[in-house]
Design a protein around this motif. Structure first.
Motif, short mmCIF file in Angstrom:
data_model
loop_
_atom_site.label_atom_id
_atom_site.label_comp_id
_atom_site.label_asym_id
_atom_site.label_seq_id
_atom_site.Cartn_x
_atom_site.Cartn_y
_atom_site.Cartn_z
N MET A 1 5.48 -12.96 0.30
CA MET A 1 5.89 -11.58 0.09
C MET A 1 4.67 -10.68 0.24
O MET A 1 3.57 -11.03 -0.20
CB MET A 1 6.50 -11.41 -1.30
N THR A 2 4.87 -9.54 0.85
CA THR A 2 3.81 -8.56 1.03
C THR A 2 4.24 -7.25 0.39
O THR A 2 5.38 -6.83 0.55
CB THR A 2 3.54 -8.33 2.53
N THR A 3 3.34 -6.62 -0.32
CA THR A 3 3.60 -5.31 -0.91
C THR A 3 2.52 -4.36 -0.43
O THR A 3 1.34 -4.68 -0.48
CB THR A 3 3.56 -5.38 -2.46
N ARG A 4 2.94 -3.23 0.07
CA ARG A 4 2.01 -2.17 0.50
C ARG A 4 2.30 -0.94 -0.36
O ARG A 4 3.44 -0.72 -0.78
CB ARG A 4 2.22 -1.82 1.97
N THR A 5 1.28 -0.12 -0.58
CA THR A 5 1.46 1.05 -1.45
C THR A 5 0.95 2.32 -0.78
O THR A 5 0.10 2.27 0.12
CB THR A 5 0.71 0.87 -2.79
N ALA A 6 1.48 3.41 -1.25
CA ALA A 6 1.01 4.74 -0.89
C ALA A 6 1.25 5.64 -2.10
O ALA A 6 2.12 5.36 -2.92
CB ALA A 6 1.76 5.27 0.33
N THR A 7 0.47 6.69 -2.16
CA THR A 7 0.57 7.62 -3.29
C THR A 7 0.77 9.03 -2.77
O THR A 7 0.09 9.45 -1.83
CB THR A 7 -0.72 7.57 -4.14
N ALA A 8 1.70 9.74 -3.39
CA ALA A 8 1.93 11.15 -3.08
C ALA A 8 1.54 11.99 -4.30
O ALA A 8 1.88 11.65 -5.43
CB ALA A 8 3.40 11.40 -2.74
N ARG A 9 0.81 13.05 -4.05
CA ARG A 9 0.44 14.00 -5.11
C ARG A 9 0.88 15.38 -4.64
O ARG A 9 0.64 15.76 -3.50
CB ARG A 9 -1.07 13.97 -5.34
N TYR A 10 1.56 16.13 -5.49
CA TYR A 10 2.08 17.45 -5.14
C TYR A 10 1.70 18.43 -6.22
O TYR A 10 1.93 18.18 -7.41
CB TYR A 10 3.60 17.39 -4.99
N SER A 11 1.08 19.54 -5.85
CA SER A 11 0.67 20.59 -6.80
C SER A 11 1.45 21.85 -6.48
O SER A 11 1.47 22.31 -5.34
CB SER A 11 -0.82 20.87 -6.69
N GLY A 12 2.06 22.42 -7.49
CA GLY A 12 2.94 23.57 -7.28
C GLY A 12 4.32 23.05 -6.88
O GLY A 12 4.50 21.85 -6.65
N PHE A 13 5.27 23.95 -6.79
CA PHE A 13 6.64 23.53 -6.54
C PHE A 13 7.28 24.32 -5.42
O PHE A 13 6.85 25.44 -5.10
CB PHE A 13 7.48 23.65 -7.82
N GLY A 14 8.29 23.73 -4.82
CA GLY A 14 9.04 24.40 -3.77
C GLY A 14 8.17 24.70 -2.56
O GLY A 14 7.23 23.97 -2.24
N LYS A 15 8.50 25.80 -1.88
CA LYS A 15 7.81 26.16 -0.64
C LYS A 15 6.34 26.45 -0.86
O LYS A 15 5.53 26.30 0.05
CB LYS A 15 8.48 27.37 0.01
#
Length: 141
Positions: A1-15
Protein backbone atom coordinates in the motif's frame (compact mmCIF):
# COMPACT_ATOMS: atom_id res chain seq x y z
CA UNK A 1 0.00 0.00 0.00
CA UNK A 2 1.20 3.50 -0.82
CA UNK A 3 -0.03 6.71 0.80
CA UNK A 4 0.77 10.14 -0.59
CA UNK A 5 -0.12 13.42 1.10
CA UNK A 6 -0.73 17.05 0.28
CA UNK A 7 -1.72 19.99 2.43
CA UNK A 8 -4.02 22.89 1.61
CA UNK A 9 -3.95 26.13 3.60
CA UNK A 10 -6.54 28.87 2.97
CA UNK A 11 -6.56 32.34 4.55
CA UNK A 12 -9.68 34.44 4.29
CA UNK A 13 -12.94 33.19 2.86
CA UNK A 14 -14.84 33.16 -0.39
CA UNK A 15 -13.58 35.11 -3.38
CA UNK A 16 -11.24 37.17 -1.20
CA UNK A 17 -9.49 34.12 0.25
CA UNK A 18 -6.08 32.91 -0.86
CA UNK A 19 -4.66 29.43 -0.55
CA UNK A 20 -1.45 27.46 -0.87
CA UNK A 21 -0.96 23.81 -1.77
CA UNK A 22 2.07 21.79 -0.71
CA UNK A 23 2.73 18.19 -1.72
CA UNK A 24 4.75 15.54 0.06
CA UNK A 25 7.26 15.38 -2.81
CA UNK A 26 7.79 19.13 -2.81
CA UNK A 27 6.64 19.51 -6.42
CA UNK A 28 3.96 21.79 -5.02
CA UNK A 29 5.55 24.07 -2.45
CA UNK A 30 3.16 26.72 -1.18
CA UNK A 31 1.73 26.88 -4.72
CA UNK A 32 -0.98 29.55 -4.82
CA UNK A 33 -4.61 28.71 -5.45
CA UNK A 34 -7.72 30.85 -5.08
CA UNK A 35 -11.01 31.76 -6.69
CA UNK A 36 -9.08 33.65 -9.36
CA UNK A 37 -6.73 30.76 -10.17
CA UNK A 38 -9.76 28.48 -10.41
CA UNK A 39 -12.21 30.67 -12.31
CA UNK A 40 -10.01 33.49 -13.60
CA UNK A 41 -6.56 33.85 -15.07
CA UNK A 42 -4.46 34.54 -11.98
CA UNK A 43 -1.19 32.58 -11.85
CA UNK A 44 -1.43 29.49 -9.68
CA UNK A 45 -3.21 26.17 -9.76
CA UNK A 46 -6.62 24.76 -8.93
CA UNK A 47 -8.12 21.41 -7.97
CA UNK A 48 -9.39 20.62 -11.49
CA UNK A 49 -5.99 21.26 -13.07
CA UNK A 50 -4.40 18.94 -10.52
CA UNK A 51 -7.02 16.25 -11.21
CA UNK A 52 -6.34 16.64 -14.95
CA UNK A 53 -2.60 16.22 -14.37
CA UNK A 54 -3.22 13.22 -12.12
CA UNK A 55 -5.57 11.57 -14.60
CA UNK A 56 -3.31 12.17 -17.61
CA UNK A 57 -0.30 10.84 -15.70
CA UNK A 58 -2.08 7.83 -14.24
CA UNK A 59 -3.68 6.75 -17.52
CA UNK A 60 -0.46 7.24 -19.50
CA UNK A 61 1.56 5.23 -17.00
CA UNK A 62 -1.09 2.46 -16.92
CA UNK A 63 -1.00 2.23 -20.72
CA UNK A 64 2.81 2.26 -20.71
CA UNK A 65 2.87 -0.73 -18.38
CA UNK A 66 0.18 -2.52 -20.43
CA UNK A 67 2.24 -2.02 -23.59
CA UNK A 68 5.40 -3.24 -21.87
CA UNK A 69 3.50 -6.27 -20.61
CA UNK A 70 2.37 -6.97 -24.19
CA UNK A 71 6.01 -6.96 -25.33
CA UNK A 72 6.37 -3.43 -26.74
CA UNK A 73 9.56 -1.63 -25.76
CA UNK A 74 9.68 1.53 -27.89
CA UNK A 75 7.34 4.43 -28.51
CA UNK A 76 5.84 7.54 -27.03
CA UNK A 77 2.56 8.38 -25.35
CA UNK A 78 1.23 11.88 -24.75
CA UNK A 79 -2.11 12.39 -23.04
CA UNK A 80 -4.10 15.55 -22.40
CA UNK A 81 -6.86 15.39 -19.79
CA UNK A 82 -9.61 18.00 -19.86
CA UNK A 83 -11.55 18.03 -16.58
CA UNK A 84 -14.94 19.74 -16.74
CA UNK A 85 -16.37 21.54 -13.70
CA UNK A 86 -20.06 22.41 -13.91
CA UNK A 87 -22.63 24.05 -11.67
CA UNK A 88 -24.59 21.44 -9.72
CA UNK A 89 -27.44 23.06 -7.83
CA UNK A 90 -25.93 25.47 -5.33
CA UNK A 91 -22.43 24.03 -5.81
CA UNK A 92 -20.20 22.55 -8.46
CA UNK A 93 -19.38 19.06 -9.69
CA UNK A 94 -16.65 17.53 -11.85
CA UNK A 95 -18.78 15.94 -14.55
CA UNK A 96 -16.20 14.47 -16.90
CA UNK A 97 -12.58 13.95 -17.77
CA UNK A 98 -11.81 13.72 -21.47
CA UNK A 99 -8.53 11.99 -22.27
CA UNK A 100 -6.91 12.72 -25.64
CA UNK A 101 -4.01 10.43 -26.43
CA UNK A 102 -1.38 10.75 -29.16
CA UNK A 103 0.69 7.60 -29.39
CA UNK A 104 3.51 6.24 -31.46
CA UNK A 105 3.99 2.50 -30.95
CA UNK A 106 5.94 0.87 -33.79
CA UNK A 107 4.58 -2.48 -34.96
CA UNK A 108 1.39 -2.59 -32.91
CA UNK A 109 -1.89 -3.66 -34.46
CA UNK A 110 -4.36 -0.72 -34.18
CA UNK A 111 -7.09 -2.96 -32.71
CA UNK A 112 -4.70 -4.34 -30.09
CA UNK A 113 -3.61 -0.81 -29.24
CA UNK A 114 -7.22 0.36 -28.89
CA UNK A 115 -8.01 -2.54 -26.57
CA UNK A 116 -5.00 -1.84 -24.36
CA UNK A 117 -5.77 1.90 -24.27
CA UNK A 118 -9.41 1.43 -23.27
CA UNK A 119 -8.44 -1.15 -20.65
CA UNK A 120 -5.94 1.34 -19.20
CA UNK A 121 -8.63 4.03 -19.18
CA UNK A 122 -10.99 1.81 -17.22
CA UNK A 123 -8.41 0.48 -14.78
CA UNK A 124 -6.10 3.35 -13.90
CA UNK A 125 -6.68 4.29 -10.24
CA UNK A 126 -7.65 7.89 -11.01
CA UNK A 127 -10.32 6.77 -13.52
CA UNK A 128 -11.70 4.53 -10.80
CA UNK A 129 -11.62 7.40 -8.31
CA UNK A 130 -13.58 9.85 -10.43
CA UNK A 131 -17.34 9.88 -10.07
CA UNK A 132 -17.62 11.36 -13.55
CA UNK A 133 -17.79 10.31 -17.17
CA UNK A 134 -14.37 9.39 -18.54
CA UNK A 135 -13.86 9.45 -22.31
CA UNK A 136 -10.88 8.55 -24.47
CA UNK A 137 -10.03 9.52 -28.02
CA UNK A 138 -6.72 8.50 -29.54
CA UNK A 139 -4.42 8.84 -32.51
CA UNK A 140 -1.89 6.13 -33.24
CA UNK A 141 1.01 6.73 -35.61
Amino acid sequence: MTTRTATARYSGFGKAGKGQLTSQSGVLDATPYSFNTRFGDEKGTNPEELIAASHAGCFTMALSFALAGAGYEEGTLETKAAVKLEQDGAGFKVTRSDLTLNAHVPGIDPDRFRDLAFEAKENCPISKLLNAEVTLSHTLT
